[in-house]
Design a protein around this motif. Sequence first.
Motif, PDB file in Angstrom:
ATOM      1  N   ILE A 102      32.565  45.796-152.687  1.00 21.09           N
ATOM      2  CA  ILE A 102      33.960  46.096-152.313  1.00 21.09           C
ATOM      3  C   ILE A 102      34.594  47.102-153.272  1.00 21.09           C
ATOM      4  O   ILE A 102      35.254  48.046-152.850  1.00 21.09           O
ATOM      5  CB  ILE A 102      34.808  44.797-152.285  1.00 21.09           C
ATOM      6  CG1 ILE A 102      34.344  43.875-151.159  1.00 21.09           C
ATOM      7  CG2 ILE A 102      36.296  45.123-152.126  1.00 21.09           C
ATOM      8  CD1 ILE A 102      34.929  42.485-151.216  1.00 21.09           C
ATOM      9  N   SER A 103      34.380  46.887-154.555  1.00 21.60           N
ATOM     10  CA  SER A 103      35.038  47.736-155.562  1.00 21.60           C
ATOM     11  C   SER A 103      34.123  47.828-156.778  1.00 21.60           C
ATOM     12  O   SER A 103      33.506  46.821-157.162  1.00 21.60           O
ATOM     13  CB  SER A 103      36.379  47.101-155.965  1.00 21.60           C
ATOM     14  OG  SER A 103      36.905  47.735-157.108  1.00 21.60           O
ATOM     15  N   GLN A 108      45.807  46.755-154.829  1.00 22.76           N
ATOM     16  CA  GLN A 108      45.485  47.543-153.628  1.00 22.76           C
ATOM     17  C   GLN A 108      45.977  48.979-153.767  1.00 22.76           C
ATOM     18  O   GLN A 108      45.276  49.917-153.411  1.00 22.76           O
ATOM     19  CB  GLN A 108      46.100  46.898-152.382  1.00 22.76           C
ATOM     20  CG  GLN A 108      45.176  45.883-151.742  1.00 22.76           C
ATOM     21  CD  GLN A 108      45.629  45.471-150.359  1.00 22.76           C
ATOM     22  OE1 GLN A 108      46.817  45.480-150.050  1.00 22.76           O
ATOM     23  NE2 GLN A 108      44.679  45.081-149.529  1.00 22.76           N
ATOM     24  N   GLY A 168      43.638  51.021-155.576  1.00 22.44           N
ATOM     25  CA  GLY A 168      42.314  51.215-154.983  1.00 22.44           C
ATOM     26  C   GLY A 168      41.356  50.052-155.173  1.00 22.44           C
ATOM     27  O   GLY A 168      40.167  50.169-154.885  1.00 22.44           O
ATOM     28  N   VAL A 169      41.883  48.929-155.634  1.00 23.68           N
ATOM     29  CA  VAL A 169      41.026  47.754-155.876  1.00 23.68           C
ATOM     30  C   VAL A 169      41.338  46.699-154.814  1.00 23.68           C
ATOM     31  O   VAL A 169      42.460  46.200-154.742  1.00 23.68           O
ATOM     32  CB  VAL A 169      41.263  47.189-157.297  1.00 23.68           C
ATOM     33  CG1 VAL A 169      40.523  45.877-157.498  1.00 23.68           C
ATOM     34  CG2 VAL A 169      40.838  48.221-158.340  1.00 23.68           C
ATOM     35  N   ASN A 170      40.334  46.360-154.012  1.00 22.65           N
ATOM     36  CA  ASN A 170      40.590  45.484-152.872  1.00 22.65           C
ATOM     37  C   ASN A 170      39.926  44.115-153.024  1.00 22.65           C
ATOM     38  O   ASN A 170      39.570  43.478-152.045  1.00 22.65           O
ATOM     39  CB  ASN A 170      40.121  46.170-151.583  1.00 22.65           C
ATOM     40  CG  ASN A 170      40.982  45.770-150.415  1.00 22.65           C
ATOM     41  OD1 ASN A 170      42.165  45.446-150.589  1.00 22.65           O
ATOM     42  ND2 ASN A 170      40.405  45.749-149.236  1.00 22.65           N
ATOM     43  N   CYS A 220      28.701  46.566-159.732  1.00 21.80           N
ATOM     44  CA  CYS A 220      30.113  46.617-160.096  1.00 21.80           C
ATOM     45  C   CYS A 220      30.245  45.962-161.467  1.00 21.80           C
ATOM     46  O   CYS A 220      29.283  45.358-161.944  1.00 21.80           O
ATOM     47  CB  CYS A 220      30.962  45.866-159.059  1.00 21.80           C
ATOM     48  SG  CYS A 220      30.452  44.169-158.781  1.00 21.80           S
ATOM     49  N   CYS A 228      44.202  50.722-162.829  1.00 23.96           N
ATOM     50  CA  CYS A 228      43.135  50.731-161.806  1.00 23.96           C
ATOM     51  C   CYS A 228      42.720  52.168-161.505  1.00 23.96           C
ATOM     52  O   CYS A 228      41.528  52.495-161.466  1.00 23.96           O
ATOM     53  CB  CYS A 228      43.612  50.092-160.501  1.00 23.96           C
ATOM     54  SG  CYS A 228      43.940  48.353-160.603  1.00 23.96           S
ATOM     55  N   ILE A 257      39.056  53.852-162.041  1.00 21.78           N
ATOM     56  CA  ILE A 257      38.262  54.360-160.908  1.00 21.78           C
ATOM     57  C   ILE A 257      38.006  55.863-161.061  1.00 21.78           C
ATOM     58  O   ILE A 257      36.903  56.336-160.790  1.00 21.78           O
ATOM     59  CB  ILE A 257      38.961  54.021-159.572  1.00 21.78           C
ATOM     60  CG1 ILE A 257      38.842  52.501-159.335  1.00 21.78           C
ATOM     61  CG2 ILE A 257      38.340  54.781-158.405  1.00 21.78           C
ATOM     62  CD1 ILE A 257      39.612  51.975-158.163  1.00 21.78           C
TER      63      ILE A 257
END
Length: 209
Positions: free
Chosen positions: A9-10, A32, A35-37, A175, A199, A203
Amino acid sequence: MNAKDIMGISPIVPVIAIDDEKDALPLAKALQAGGVNIMEITLRTEAGLKAIKLISEQMPSINVGAGTVCNEEELLQAKEAGSKFVFSPGISQELIDASLKHNITLIPGVATASEVMLAQNNNIFYCKLFPATLSGGVDILKAFSGPFAKMNFCPTGGVNLNNLNDFLILKNVLCVGGTWFVPKDAIENNEFDKITQLCKEAISSIGID
Ligand code: 3PG
């Protein structure tokens, strides 16, 4: 949701300790936006289960799971609160059996060859490496890639902005987990914009030396 999907996912998985469940939804939104779900909400605080319940009911678009799940009772509480998966810092046959019995994906923590063997002998090929840096970090992951070629890891514990690329470049790392981009004081002080920025910073640093 299977472990491969969860770990895909991330590239960064927030390990969250939340003291007040009122912070749960703003935190989920901040992640979110960054960009972190995915959220690993640990059961280290009383508010942990309540936070999972709130997020799973009101923000189903973010993948919420429980962390620090150490036994069957906690696994069941996590599932009933709405966790889509559970993380554990360690591994035991009891916990593996409980995850099968209650039909929830377990991503256990491992730090030794014997623990990796216990995982793969139970058909588990997605694990945390915990505590990542103390248990050998990049070197132990490289060593594990020989005998345990099918095993995939989410190193957690001691990972930060300075070393995440050292881990993420490895073939057996999908991850990394950590707290550095969800600092407790930022949650307590409602500095959710700061969390979004942390975040984004993490990323955008991936793949850059
Ligand atoms: C933990 O269990 O607290 C996690 O491993 C996070 O560790 P960290 O604070 O070093 O990221």
